[in-house]
Design an enzyme around this catalytic site. Structure first.
Site, PDB file in Angstrom:
ATOM      1  N   GLU A 103      -4.023  11.516  -3.128  1.00 11.58           N
ATOM      2  CA  GLU A 103      -4.305  10.216  -2.515  1.00 11.58           C
ATOM      3  C   GLU A 103      -5.483  10.365  -1.575  1.00 11.58           C
ATOM      4  O   GLU A 103      -5.458  11.173  -0.643  1.00 11.58           O
ATOM      5  CB  GLU A 103      -3.106   9.645  -1.751  1.00 11.58           C
ATOM      6  CG  GLU A 103      -3.442   8.258  -1.214  1.00 11.58           C
ATOM      7  CD  GLU A 103      -2.360   7.595  -0.382  1.00 11.58           C
ATOM      8  OE1 GLU A 103      -2.520   6.389  -0.088  1.00 11.58           O
ATOM      9  OE2 GLU A 103      -1.378   8.266  -0.011  1.00 11.58           O
ATOM     10  N   ASP A 178     -11.967   1.060   2.734  1.00 15.27           N
ATOM     11  CA  ASP A 178     -12.795   0.197   3.575  1.00 15.27           C
ATOM     12  C   ASP A 178     -13.703  -0.631   2.673  1.00 15.27           C
ATOM     13  O   ASP A 178     -14.480  -0.083   1.892  1.00 15.27           O
ATOM     14  CB  ASP A 178     -13.633   1.055   4.525  1.00 15.27           C
ATOM     15  CG  ASP A 178     -14.299   0.241   5.618  1.00 15.27           C
ATOM     16  OD1 ASP A 178     -14.697  -0.920   5.347  1.00 15.27           O
ATOM     17  OD2 ASP A 178     -14.438   0.748   6.743  1.00 15.27           O
ATOM     18  N   SER A 299       2.591  -1.466   6.179  1.00 15.59           N
ATOM     19  CA  SER A 299       2.280  -2.503   7.167  1.00 15.59           C
ATOM     20  C   SER A 299       0.886  -3.065   6.926  1.00 15.59           C
ATOM     21  O   SER A 299       0.638  -4.253   7.149  1.00 15.59           O
ATOM     22  CB  SER A 299       2.382  -1.927   8.579  1.00 15.59           C
ATOM     23  OG  SER A 299       1.501  -0.830   8.746  1.00 15.59           O
ATOM     24  N   PHE A 300      -0.026  -2.222   6.438  1.00 12.47           N
ATOM     25  CA  PHE A 300      -1.387  -2.682   6.148  1.00 12.47           C
ATOM     26  C   PHE A 300      -1.363  -3.734   5.046  1.00 12.47           C
ATOM     27  O   PHE A 300      -1.989  -4.794   5.158  1.00 12.47           O
ATOM     28  CB  PHE A 300      -2.252  -1.495   5.725  1.00 12.47           C
ATOM     29  CG  PHE A 300      -3.699  -1.836   5.522  1.00 12.47           C
ATOM     30  CD1 PHE A 300      -4.613  -1.680   6.551  1.00 12.47           C
ATOM     31  CD2 PHE A 300      -4.155  -2.322   4.310  1.00 12.47           C
ATOM     32  CE1 PHE A 300      -5.946  -2.008   6.374  1.00 12.47           C
ATOM     33  CE2 PHE A 300      -5.481  -2.658   4.118  1.00 12.47           C
ATOM     34  CZ  PHE A 300      -6.380  -2.492   5.155  1.00 12.47           C
TER      35      PHE A 300
END
Length: 319
Positions: A103, A178, A299-300
């Site tokens: 990952e 990002d 949570s993101f």
């Protein structure tokens, strides 16, 4: 994210309690302390290192357990670089031969630790440049008594290019990278043709490359990059197009309000989706995978849902 040949799909996770008692010779691991931005090897890096200092339980966890769970790599130039002579030996590291999942941008370790817990017969390598995130991952590894996860503080392209032996990885995951919204920053996006080639080199034939993003512009960018790669096939080519496409839904809802190419707060600007490209209206291409069940909802991702954004999953098989 049944096609053949394909690696098996993992099925899809916080407080430090007791650490697993697995004695091993300590390895010196020093987290980076120097901020990185700009270029490396003449190419723009895809990250900005915001905060490398460790405090409290993170510092304690790193000091006590990083010698067991963090891969110490010899550096080249920058403190997230990997010396080109260093090669990771997964079988020696994990003490067995097993599928290796990598990952990239593992954040706080929620996804990788959950997947490792659910798939004890698989080995996982979490690649991250955010030192507190690595420390959080170490905390999770210990509290859940996981033995099939390692973390490495390193620049992902170097990990793929030289650290991982060619054809040694079963799957590569990039979840919510990002998006670098502004046009002048698009060159910093992680997934580029050169990066796709590095992923292809690291993967075994039939291995999978999984991507997830909550920004339609980046999703289209990834789809375009991967469509130009001769090393991969989209496992869901042509699927979820037209009205069923999440891209169509984004275009028609205007949920991603942008000004100057960057997200703005709700109510601050009129709706504009022109950042997604000229095919605004109906997405006739599709190619979107169903949600990867092996990815825990972090949570993101929850914040993206709360903001009304849709999640785009893509899955490619190495030829």
């Amino acid at each position: 994210m049944s096609e053949s040949p394909e690696t098996p799909e993992p099925s899809p996770a916080q407080s430090p309690e007791a650490a697993p008692e697995q004695p091993q010779a300590a390895r010196p691991v020093t987290p980076g302390s120097q901020a990185s931005f700009g270029t490396y090897g003449g190419r723009p890096v895809s990250f900005v290192r915001r905060g490398t200092r460790l405090q409290g339980r993170r510092q304690q966890a790193w000091e006590e357990h990083s010698d067991r769970w963090a891969v110490d790599v010899p550096r080249h130039i920058a403190n997230t670089s990997v010396h080109p002579d260093y090669v990771f030996d997964a079988e020696a590291e994990f003490g067995r031969s097993a599928p290796l999942i990598v990952e990239i941008g593992s954040g706080l370790g929620d996804a990788v630790c959950h997947a490792a817990e659910e798939n004890p017969d698989w080995d996982f390598l979490a690649v991250e440049v955010y030192t507190p995130g690595l420390a959080n991952t170490v905390i999770k590894i210990n509290s859940r008594k996981l033995s099939n996860v390692r973390v490495v503080e390193a620049n992902a392209p170097e990990v793929l290019a030289t650290m991982l032996p060619a054809g040694s990885v079963s799957e590569v995951w990039v979840f919510f990278p990002d998006p670098w919204h502004k046009s002048r920053h698009h060159k910093r996006r992680l997934i580029q043709p050169e990066f796709a080639a590095l992923v292809a080199a690291a993967l075994k034939p039939g291995g999978l490359f999984r991507v997830a993003t909550d920004w339609s512009n980046y999703a289209v960018h990834v789809r375009d990059v991967m469509a130009g790669s001769a090393d991969f096939v989209n496992l869901h080519d042509g699927e979820r197009r037209g009205p069923e496409s999440p891209l169509t839904q984004v275009w028609q809802s205007g949920v991603e309000s942008l000004v100057g190419g960057a997200p703005v707060k709700e109510g601050r600007a009129p709706v504009s989706t022109e950042h997604t490209g000229p095919n605004e209206g109906v997405d006739e291409t599709g190619g979107w995978a169903p949600r990867f069940e092996g990815r825990i909802r972090t949570s993101f991702e929850n914040k993206a849902h709360e903001a009304g954004r849709l999640i785009f999953d893509l899955c490619y098989r190495r030829l």
